[in-house]
Design a protein around this motif. Structure first.
Motif, mmCIF file in Angstrom:
data_model
loop_
_atom_site.group_PDB
_atom_site.id
_atom_site.type_symbol
_atom_site.label_atom_id
_atom_site.label_comp_id
_atom_site.label_asym_id
_atom_site.label_seq_id
_atom_site.Cartn_x
_atom_site.Cartn_y
_atom_site.Cartn_z
ATOM 1 N N VAL A 102 24.430 41.934 67.511
ATOM 2 C CA VAL A 102 22.997 41.679 67.669
ATOM 3 C C VAL A 102 22.619 40.378 66.975
ATOM 4 O O VAL A 102 23.017 40.120 65.833
ATOM 5 N N CYS A 103 21.842 39.565 67.670
ATOM 6 C CA CYS A 103 21.296 38.322 67.125
ATOM 7 C C CYS A 103 19.793 38.320 67.415
ATOM 8 O O CYS A 103 19.359 38.781 68.478
ATOM 9 N N LEU A 104 18.993 37.823 66.499
ATOM 10 C CA LEU A 104 17.548 37.819 66.675
ATOM 11 C C LEU A 104 17.039 36.400 66.905
ATOM 12 O O LEU A 104 17.299 35.498 66.103
ATOM 13 N N LEU A 105 16.315 36.209 68.012
ATOM 14 C CA LEU A 105 15.613 34.944 68.262
ATOM 15 C C LEU A 105 14.299 34.985 67.487
ATOM 16 O O LEU A 105 13.440 35.824 67.749
ATOM 17 N N LEU A 106 14.132 34.074 66.545
ATOM 18 C CA LEU A 106 12.923 34.047 65.729
ATOM 19 C C LEU A 106 11.725 33.592 66.554
ATOM 20 O O LEU A 106 11.879 32.804 67.489
ATOM 21 N N PHE A 114 -0.411 38.686 53.902
ATOM 22 C CA PHE A 114 0.446 38.392 55.057
ATOM 23 C C PHE A 114 1.869 38.880 54.799
ATOM 24 O O PHE A 114 2.514 39.444 55.684
ATOM 25 N N GLU A 115 2.346 38.672 53.574
ATOM 26 C CA GLU A 115 3.711 39.075 53.246
ATOM 27 C C GLU A 115 3.876 40.589 53.354
ATOM 28 O O GLU A 115 4.882 41.084 53.869
ATOM 29 N N GLU A 116 2.880 41.332 52.897
ATOM 30 C CA GLU A 116 2.961 42.794 52.944
ATOM 31 C C GLU A 116 2.949 43.305 54.379
ATOM 32 O O GLU A 116 3.752 44.170 54.746
ATOM 33 N N ILE A 117 2.042 42.787 55.177
ATOM 34 C CA ILE A 117 1.922 43.284 56.550
ATOM 35 C C ILE A 117 3.145 42.903 57.372
ATOM 36 O O ILE A 117 3.605 43.672 58.225
ATOM 37 N N CYS A 118 3.711 41.729 57.113
ATOM 38 C CA CYS A 118 4.936 41.316 57.817
ATOM 39 C C CYS A 118 6.125 42.154 57.368
ATOM 40 O O CYS A 118 7.017 42.448 58.169
ATOM 41 N N ASP A 157 10.520 45.872 58.486
ATOM 42 C CA ASP A 157 11.346 47.035 58.156
ATOM 43 C C ASP A 157 11.529 47.935 59.374
ATOM 44 O O ASP A 157 12.644 48.394 59.672
ATOM 45 N N LYS A 158 10.442 48.172 60.085
ATOM 46 C CA LYS A 158 10.483 49.054 61.251
ATOM 47 C C LYS A 158 11.348 48.463 62.373
ATOM 48 O O LYS A 158 12.214 49.146 62.930
ATOM 49 N N PHE A 159 11.143 47.195 62.675
ATOM 50 C CA PHE A 159 11.827 46.545 63.796
ATOM 51 C C PHE A 159 13.301 46.307 63.503
ATOM 52 O O PHE A 159 14.182 46.646 64.320
ATOM 53 N N ILE A 160 13.606 45.738 62.365
ATOM 54 C CA ILE A 160 14.987 45.370 62.062
ATOM 55 C C ILE A 160 15.833 46.611 61.781
ATOM 56 O O ILE A 160 17.033 46.648 62.112
ATOM 57 N N ASP A 161 15.239 47.641 61.186
ATOM 58 C CA ASP A 161 15.985 48.900 61.000
ATOM 59 C C ASP A 161 16.442 49.438 62.357
ATOM 60 O O ASP A 161 17.554 49.971 62.479
ATOM 61 N N TYR A 162 15.600 49.307 63.368
ATOM 62 C CA TYR A 162 15.987 49.764 64.709
ATOM 63 C C TYR A 162 17.104 48.886 65.275
ATOM 64 O O TYR A 162 18.088 49.403 65.837
ATOM 65 N N PHE A 181 8.528 48.012 69.582
ATOM 66 C CA PHE A 181 9.846 47.883 70.209
ATOM 67 C C PHE A 181 10.662 49.160 70.065
ATOM 68 O O PHE A 181 11.473 49.490 70.930
ATOM 69 N N CYS A 182 10.466 49.853 68.973
ATOM 70 C CA CYS A 182 11.271 51.046 68.729
ATOM 71 C C CYS A 182 10.477 52.340 68.886
ATOM 72 O O CYS A 182 10.959 53.426 68.529
ATOM 73 N N GLU A 183 9.257 52.243 69.434
ATOM 74 C CA GLU A 183 8.444 53.437 69.641
ATOM 75 C C GLU A 183 8.930 54.208 70.866
ATOM 76 O O GLU A 183 9.263 53.606 71.901
#
Length: 246
Positions: free
Chosen positions: A129-133, A104-108, A113-118, A54-56
């Motif tokens: 901003v609101c996030l649809l889970l 799973f926890e590590e990979i998520c 971090d990458k997505f939400i930081d953006y 998404f942020c690439e």
């Protein structure tokens, strides 16, 4: 930019933004946009975008460029609901966990971090901003070119839960609200409840009342269903509407 005076909510992201249209079908991909049967919503479906890309600056879907182009047309102080992550859970995250020998926890956590930081940078530009889970995973095990998958249904729902937990925690650090109904749509043994996905992949409109209730509390907007929408749905949505105390 001028401030948003019409109390619009802009829903932008993968195909799961289609739930806000109030119909059991997918909205068209941008540059087309779709207004919802529910007041306030404007919907922008970017295509099969992933949270990871998404942020690439460059990706096969051009997600960031499409998103930024839309953002630049939206008044500051507007509410933006972003959706991305279901494809990651269905196709990529389990595979990457195996390849990288991570939990799973590590990979998520890496993805989050990458997505939400953006998304936090979008908030810092003056947008709400609101996030649809992500929704539960598809319950059909057979693969199709349009909707491939990796792992079993229970494994995919397990990693979806992990990603949602990571999303909520990270969004909490930035004051970004989240909305979703996964707890109602997945059983205790991580099976998807079929009635909530109209095509086996995407949320049925029967979950929309709960999403709207959550958005009312977050935005303060008066979001209402058209009466004809409720009647045409043969009382399914009315039952959901009442049981969720909306």
């Amino acid at each position: 930019m001028k401030k948003n005076k019409k109390n619009k909510i802009y829903c932008i992201g993968d195909s799961h933004v289609s739930v806000f249209a109030g119909e059991d079908r997918l909205v068209p991909i941008v540059p087309e946009q779709r207004k919802s049967l529910v007041n306030h919503f404007e919907i922008f479906r970017l295509g099969p975008v992933t949270a990871y890309n998404f942020c690439e600056e460059t990706s096969s879907t051009n997600a960031k460029q499409l998103f930024e182009n839309i953002i630049n047309t939206i008044p500051v102080n507007s509410w933006i609901v972003v959706s991305a992550g279901e494809i990651d859970c269905r196709v990529h995250l389990i595979k990457q966990a195996i390849r990288q020998n991570k939990s799973f926890e590590e990979i998520c956590g890496i993805l989050t971090d990458k997505f939400i930081d953006y998304l936090a940078t979008i908030k810092n530009r003056g947008y709400n901003v609101c996030l649809l889970l992500p929704p539960p995973t598809k319950f059909k095990e057979e693969d199709t070119p349009e909707y491939p998958s990796f792992g079993s249904e229970t494994e995919r729902n397990e990693i979806t839960k992990c990603l949602i937990q990571a999303y909520i925690a990270k969004c909490g650090q930035y004051g970004i609200p989240t909305i979703g109904v996964l707890n109602d749509t997945v059983t205790e043994d991580n099976k998807t409840v079929k009635k909530y996905l109209w095509d086996g992949i995407h949320y049925s409109r029967i979950v929309l009342p709960q999403l709207i209730l959550q958005l009312r509390k977050i935005t303060g907007y008066s979001l209402k269903y058209p009466l004809l929408w409720l009647i045409k749905d043969k009382m399914r949505s009315v039952k959901y509407f009442l049981t969720k105390s909306i």
